[in-house]
Design a protein around this motif. Structure first.
Motif, PDB file in Angstrom:
ATOM      1  N   ALA A  80       0.735  -1.171   0.128  1.00 52.95           N
ATOM      2  CA  ALA A  80       0.002   0.045   0.194  1.00 52.95           C
ATOM      3  C   ALA A  80       0.844   1.211  -0.049  1.00 52.95           C
ATOM      4  O   ALA A  80       0.457   2.362  -0.405  1.00 52.95           O
ATOM      5  CB  ALA A  80      -0.889  -0.146   1.068  1.00 52.95           C
ATOM      6  N   ARG A  91      -2.448  -0.084  -5.140  1.00 51.97           N
ATOM      7  CA  ARG A  91      -2.280   0.233  -3.796  1.00 51.97           C
ATOM      8  C   ARG A  91      -3.581   0.185  -3.063  1.00 51.97           C
ATOM      9  O   ARG A  91      -3.527  -0.210  -1.964  1.00 51.97           O
ATOM     10  CB  ARG A  91      -1.642   1.393  -3.487  1.00 51.97           C
ATOM     11  N   VAL A 105      -4.841  -2.176   0.356  1.00 57.51           N
ATOM     12  CA  VAL A 105      -5.604  -1.708   1.537  1.00 57.51           C
ATOM     13  C   VAL A 105      -6.806  -2.529   1.651  1.00 57.51           C
ATOM     14  O   VAL A 105      -7.245  -2.944   2.626  1.00 57.51           O
ATOM     15  CB  VAL A 105      -5.991  -0.106   1.327  1.00 57.51           C
ATOM     16  N   THR A 125      -8.405   6.295   1.564  1.00 56.41           N
ATOM     17  CA  THR A 125      -7.649   5.683   0.520  1.00 56.41           C
ATOM     18  C   THR A 125      -8.554   5.644  -0.899  1.00 56.41           C
ATOM     19  O   THR A 125      -8.309   6.302  -1.996  1.00 56.41           O
ATOM     20  CB  THR A 125      -7.107   4.470   0.575  1.00 56.41           C
TER      21      THR A 125
END
Length: 470
Positions: free
Chosen positions: A272, A282, A286, A309
């Motif tokens: 990540a 990424r 997560v 995110t």
């Protein structure tokens, strides 16, 4: 399509093979569809790379769209099913290997280079590895470890045989530093294919020996997982497997689960935070962290991390291909984080700007179904069918809608009749209707129609048509 610097061929595949043979160029085949999130990831993260485009200048790149005329029949001929499937052929038309689409861009280019330099096809290398007719070199072991076993479709081994074949292959990989990376990946493939089943090989009738061998096999499998999870280089090389199957690998391990959760969690945090990876990869990392909460990983701050995110990666991405796959991953991550309302809101907000909104309508139908909203479920499935583009996509979306009506409201005969009549017309106008992915969907529909106790005339006619053609 992504990768504007690439001169993709399309249309007549046989003509493309003749052209490749005449020019002495390998043929790179991409099988995909415009609405498919993994296909859009490949376009955004791999096909757009300058080093990929440079390699394609020495190959003949061919794009076989699943909605093109005759595409499903060609897919059956070449054993293509899952979108996307990436196949490299020699100039003579022999299949060299299938490449895994889940690799990040850098890893994919490395895998492609190995395939381009291969002196043997993956099939020939597999046969030699299993029968011991000759020793494989390091490059051949790498070719086999980087083969796309997920999209094999019986090309190298049948689905039923694949767990045993991969287990034998992993066991045959020679020990030592030279093949350590290939051996680790082959063992992961074998464990995923076996879905947690450990073959003991114990002698028949000797329960104590079998139990001891099973315990030893379980311990060895857990040790191998820890070795991959805990090595940053091995973990990165196998990130595609870990992100997609890491949670299940831990569930299946049967041993040292707390250590495995901790080690994979650390690897996921590294993914990540890796700036060399795409935003989509990424975000997948997560999501993996969020999924691991269910098997014992710390939950503190994870929901906020998912929300932050998702917001960051979507705010920064405008490319339609990259955004399509990002939204799909974001929706899954939000649902995993227990935020279904936010996931649905995101889907709704993308409908106007998406190049394939009908795909997201299926996701909205699934969301409505999870919360018990039958009317909403069928409404979204119907809208998805109405908006769908492409002959194969429309047939598959229409089949999904009618199948859902039969599942959820089998008493709604007018709705069933209307959908059956419209779908019958689409089937009649589609020469590819009974091929490959289309055929699979129609087989499922036929089994549902057969359960109707008193079908109407259109449903009866559709059932007869399907029965006579499937």
């Amino acid at each position: 399509m992504g990768g504007a610097a690439i001169e993709w061929q399309s249309g007549d595949l046989s003509a493309a093979f003749k052209l490749a043979a005449g020019n002495g160029r390998p043929l790179f085949l991409y099988w995909g569809a415009g609405w498919c999130p993994p296909c859009n990831r490949v376009k955004a993260d791999i096909f757009s790379r300058s080093d990929f485009a440079q390699r394609m200048r020495n190959l003949l790149p061919f794009w076989l769209d699943g909605d093109a005329p005759g595409a499903q029949a060609l897919a059956a001929q070449y054993r293509l099913r899952s979108y996307p499937t990436l196949v490299l052929f020699s100039p003579e038309g022999r299949e060299i290997t299938r490449l895994p689409c889940e690799l990040d861009g850098e890893q994919f280019i490395a895998a492609l280079d190995i395939a381009l330099a291969a002196q043997h096809t993956a099939a020939a290398s597999l046969q030699a590895a299993l029968n011991g007719s000759r020793a494989l070199d390091e490059a051949e072991w790498s070719l086999l470890s980087l083969y796309s076993w997920d999209t094999d479709e019986g090309n190298l081994s049948s689905a039923a045989e694949q767990p045993a074949v991969l287990a034998r292959l992993a066991a045959a990989c020679p020990p030592g530093d030279a093949c350590a990376k290939a051996a680790a990946r082959l063992h992961l493939h074998a464990q995923v294919a076996a879905a947690g089943r450990i073959a003991t090989g114990g002698p028949a009738g000797n329960a104590s020996a079998s139990a001891a061998q099973a315990a030893a096999a379980i311990a060895a499998a857990a040790d191998r997982l820890l070795a991959v999870f805990g090595d940053p280089h091995l973990a990165r090389a196998n990130m595609d497997i870990l992100v997609n199957s890491g949670v299940n690998l831990i569930k299946w391990s049967g041993a040292r689960q707390a250590e495995l959760v901790s080690a994979l969690g650390q690897a996921a945090r590294g993914f990540a935070a890796d700036p060399s990876l795409s935003a989509g990869d990424r975000l997948m990392a997560v999501r993996l962290q969020m999924r691991m909460v269910r098997i014992g990983a710390p939950a503190d701050g994870m929901v906020d991390l998912v929300k932050q995110t998702v917001e960051q990666v979507l705010e920064a991405e405008a490319d339609p291909y990259a955004r399509h796959t990002l939204v799909n991953t974001a929706v899954s991550a939000l649902n995993d984080a227990g935020l279904p309302q936010q996931a649905e809101a995101l889907l709704q907000s993308e409908l106007v700007s998406s190049h394939s909104p009908y795909y997201f309508m299926l996701s909205l139908a699934s969301a409505a179904r999870r919360r018990g909203d039958t009317a909403g479920t069928l409404r979204w499935y119907e809208q998805a069918w109405a908006a769908a583009e492409g002959s194969a996509t429309r047939l598959q979306w229409g089949t999904t809608y009618l199948t859902s009506v039969l599942d959820l409201t089998p008493q709604d005969l007018p709705r069933i009749e209307a959908a059956a009549a419209e779908l019958a017309q689409e089937i009649a106008g589609n020469p590819d209707a009974y091929q490959q992915r289309n055929r699979t969907q129609l087989q499922r529909l036929a089994s549902k129609l057969a359960l109707l106790t008193v079908p109407g005339p259109h449903a009866s006619a559709l059932q007869r048509t399907l029965t006579s053609n499937l």
